[in-house]
Write an enzyme that holds these catalytic residues in place. Structure first.
Site, PDB file in Angstrom:
ATOM      1  N   HIS A 122     -65.249 -46.372   1.474  1.00  0.00           N
ATOM      2  CA  HIS A 122     -64.639 -46.021   0.784  1.00  0.00           C
ATOM      3  C   HIS A 122     -63.612 -47.400   0.563  1.00  0.00           C
ATOM      4  CE1 HIS A 122     -61.085 -44.270  -0.509  1.00  0.00           C
ATOM      5  NE2 HIS A 122     -61.432 -43.556  -1.245  1.00  0.00           N
ATOM      6  N   ASP A 199     -62.854 -43.754   9.797  1.00  0.00           N
ATOM      7  CA  ASP A 199     -62.056 -42.946   8.720  1.00  0.00           C
ATOM      8  C   ASP A 199     -62.522 -41.933   8.990  1.00  0.00           C
ATOM      9  OD1 ASP A 199     -62.147 -42.493   6.560  1.00  0.00           O
ATOM     10  OD2 ASP A 199     -62.878 -43.545   5.061  1.00  0.00           O
ATOM     11  N   GLN A 202     -63.292 -37.610   5.407  1.00  0.00           N
ATOM     12  CA  GLN A 202     -64.050 -36.484   5.043  1.00  0.00           C
ATOM     13  C   GLN A 202     -65.267 -35.811   6.607  1.00  0.00           C
ATOM     14  OE1 GLN A 202     -65.471 -36.143   2.081  1.00  0.00           O
ATOM     15  NE2 GLN A 202     -64.243 -37.549   1.201  1.00  0.00           N
ATOM     16  N   LYS A 225     -57.861 -32.796   2.125  1.00  0.00           N
ATOM     17  CA  LYS A 225     -59.604 -32.383   2.155  1.00  0.00           C
ATOM     18  C   LYS A 225     -60.071 -31.723   3.280  1.00  0.00           C
ATOM     19  CE  LYS A 225     -60.420 -37.131   0.382  1.00  0.00           C
ATOM     20  NZ  LYS A 225     -61.497 -38.200   0.123  1.00  0.00           N
ATOM     21  N   CYS A 363     -64.932 -44.882  -5.293  1.00  0.00           N
ATOM     22  CA  CYS A 363     -64.083 -45.131  -4.577  1.00  0.00           C
ATOM     23  C   CYS A 363     -64.844 -46.597  -3.513  1.00  0.00           C
ATOM     24  CB  CYS A 363     -62.994 -44.980  -3.769  1.00  0.00           C
ATOM     25  SG  CYS A 363     -61.496 -43.904  -4.853  1.00  0.00           S
TER      26      CYS A 363
HETATM   27  C1  LIG Z   1     -60.870 -39.356   0.213  1.00  0.00           C
HETATM   28  C2  LIG Z   1     -61.178 -40.583   1.231  1.00  0.00           C
HETATM   29  C3  LIG Z   1     -60.260 -41.703   1.515  1.00  0.00           C
HETATM   30  C4  LIG Z   1     -58.519 -41.677   1.353  1.00  0.00           C
HETATM   31  O1  LIG Z   1     -58.193 -39.989   1.267  1.00  0.00           O
HETATM   32  P1  LIG Z   1     -56.643 -40.512   0.559  1.00  0.00           P
HETATM   33  O2  LIG Z   1     -56.237 -38.752   0.739  1.00  0.00           O
HETATM   34  O3  LIG Z   1     -57.391 -40.724  -0.554  1.00  0.00           O
HETATM   35  O4  LIG Z   1     -55.464 -41.558   1.196  1.00  0.00           O
HETATM   36  C5  LIG Z   1     -61.072 -42.606   2.716  1.00  0.00           C
HETATM   37  N1  LIG Z   1     -62.336 -42.758   2.945  1.00  0.00           N
HETATM   38  C6  LIG Z   1     -63.418 -41.736   2.585  1.00  0.00           C
HETATM   39  C7  LIG Z   1     -64.232 -41.890   3.050  1.00  0.00           C
HETATM   40  C8  LIG Z   1     -62.562 -40.970   1.681  1.00  0.00           C
HETATM   41  O5  LIG Z   1     -63.142 -39.191   1.823  1.00  0.00           O
END
Ligand SMILES: *Cc1c(COP(=O)(O)O)cnc(C)c1O
Length: 405
Positions: A122, A199, A202, A225, A363
């Site tokens: 992302h 990260d 998800q 999320k 993204c």
């Molecule tokens: C949504 C997402 C992000 C960014 O999260 P934010 O809530 O917009 O800060 C980063 N990495 C992954 C894999 C995502 O799905």
């Protein structure tokens, strides 16, 4: 074990909505999840009964607000099995969590040192490291993925060496659904003494995240999320690393002693949290993790896999449909192309049927370029989705196929 999806759905007021006279089919959960009543109630209750600033007041409400706010930190620490509450730093979300680490790294990185990411990042886990390398003279290395969206672990390993300072990768890819072998990747990075950031934007909602078992140094995630409000998230960091990490935001709450010319920093977690925090958001996130923790995790995961399996299975019956991301281990995310149709047109037609999906570059522009596409349509599933809703997605896709032919 099965999930009582009907009872679950009843806890989400927004799922009762109709769009254009059709029941809402919400399949954009990788962008953000809906919020159960308990989370909405926690936020309203905070503002209705307890609103005050935290840590500051010598008064009753401030003490109560502080207690509720810090209780949420305990709950989140327990949820991810942190080795102590001071390892949980509140941020605005995954993006801010990664920025906190990357800004610090920009100061620590020496010219010639390396940061390793993957091709499936992302933008939040790519642009941040790019910029950290730019300010410090470091080098960004990108581990390739296979055509099916699975990480090439051998190629990843080949990039690691004694110049590798930090390695970052997603737990679950938002664009491809790939679930990465995060323990294995972490172990490989640790073998060259690199720091590891996962990260978890998800990954967190798929349950069972145990940061100590992963062995990483940082795990970043967003509340929204995970059935919690927007604008709140956390950075989990290993205490020994966070204690010495360069501060990013300075101001109130994070200091120890201040003179006109200088300042010293306070203890964790405050040292990395400046200013008045998102108190109601933190309380909402605490309510969300407590609510989610009560669900049967095996049933949650089985349900998500059943939805994904049905979605994949039905894709083969649609003329010209191509699923982008078919790794053996996937979470409930299905990106796809419908013939030569532009994803935005597919999304528009689905929207008219009440089916909400994401369209665009997810993204992840470099990843889309790698696949030679401008973007995808993406359906993503959460615990409250049903197999009937997957069928409705396909009813709508058949209609789109006819209209776009
Ligand atoms: C949504 C997402 C992000 C960014 O999260 P934010 O809530 O917009 O800060 C980063 N990495 C992954 C894999 C995502 O799905």
């Amino acid at each position: 074990m099965t999930l009582d999806v009907k009872a679950l759905r009843a806890q989400f007021p927004i799922l009762q909505r109709e769009i254009d006279g059709k029941p809402l089919v919400y399949l954009d959960n990788a962008a953000t999840t809906q919020k159960p009543q308990v989370v909405l109630d926690a936020i309203i209750d905070f503002y209705t009964t307890t609103n005050a600033n935290v840590h500051r007041g010598a008064h009753f409400l401030s003490d109560e607000a502080t207690r509720r706010y810090e209780k949420a930190r305990d709950d989140v620490a327990a949820f991810i099995n942190a080795n102590g509450r001071e390892e949980v730093i509140w941020t605005a979300g995954t993006t801010e969590s990664i920025n906190l680490v990357a800004r610090g790294l920009g100061q620590l990185l020496k010219a010639g040192e390396e940061v390793v990411v993957t091709e499936m990042e992302h933008h939040a886990n790519l642009v941040t490291w790019q910029q950290a390398c730019k300010v410090s003279g470091g080098t960004l290395k990108v581990a390739p993925i296979f055509e099916n969206g699975e990480l090439d672990v051998d190629a990843f390993s080949a990039l690691l060496n004694d110049k590798t300072r930090l390695v970052a990768f997603p737990h679950v890819s938002n664009a491809l659904g790939t679930v990465n072998p995060i323990k294995e990747l972490t172990a490989k990075a640790k073998a060259v003494n690199a720091l590891v950031l996962v990260d978890g934007a998800q990954g967190i909602a798929h349950g069972g995240v145990d940061v100590q078992a992963i062995g990483c140094d940082f795990y970043a995630f967003s509340g929204h999320k995970l059935f919690a409000p927007t604008g709140i998230g956390a950075l989990w960091g290993r205490k020994s690393v966070l204690e010495n990490w360069p501060v990013w935001l300075t101001g109130g709450e994070m200091i120890a002693d201040v003179t006109y010319q200088d300042a010293t920093w306070g203890q964790l977690p405050n040292r990395l949290e400046a200013g008045t925090p998102n108190i109601a958001g933190v309380i909402g996130l605490g309510a969300a993790v407590n609510w989610f923790s009560e669900l049967d995790l095996a049933a949650v995961q089985a349900h998500e896999q059943a939805l994904l399996a049905s979605a994949h299975e039905q894709a083969s019956a649609i003329d010209g449909m191509r699923v982008i991301g078919t790794a053996p281990k996937k979470a409930g995310v299905m990106s796809f192309m419908l013939g030569n149709a532009h994803p935005a047109d597919v999304g528009f037609i689905l929207d008219r049927q009440g089916v909400a999906i994401r369209t665009g570059d997810n993204c992840a522009q470099p990843l889309m370029k790698k696949f030679g596409i401008p973007g995808t349509a993406r359906a993503s599933f959460s615990i409250y989705n049903t197999l009937e809703e997957v069928d409705k997605l396909y009813d709508a896709l058949r209609k789109a196929n006819m209209m776009l032919a």
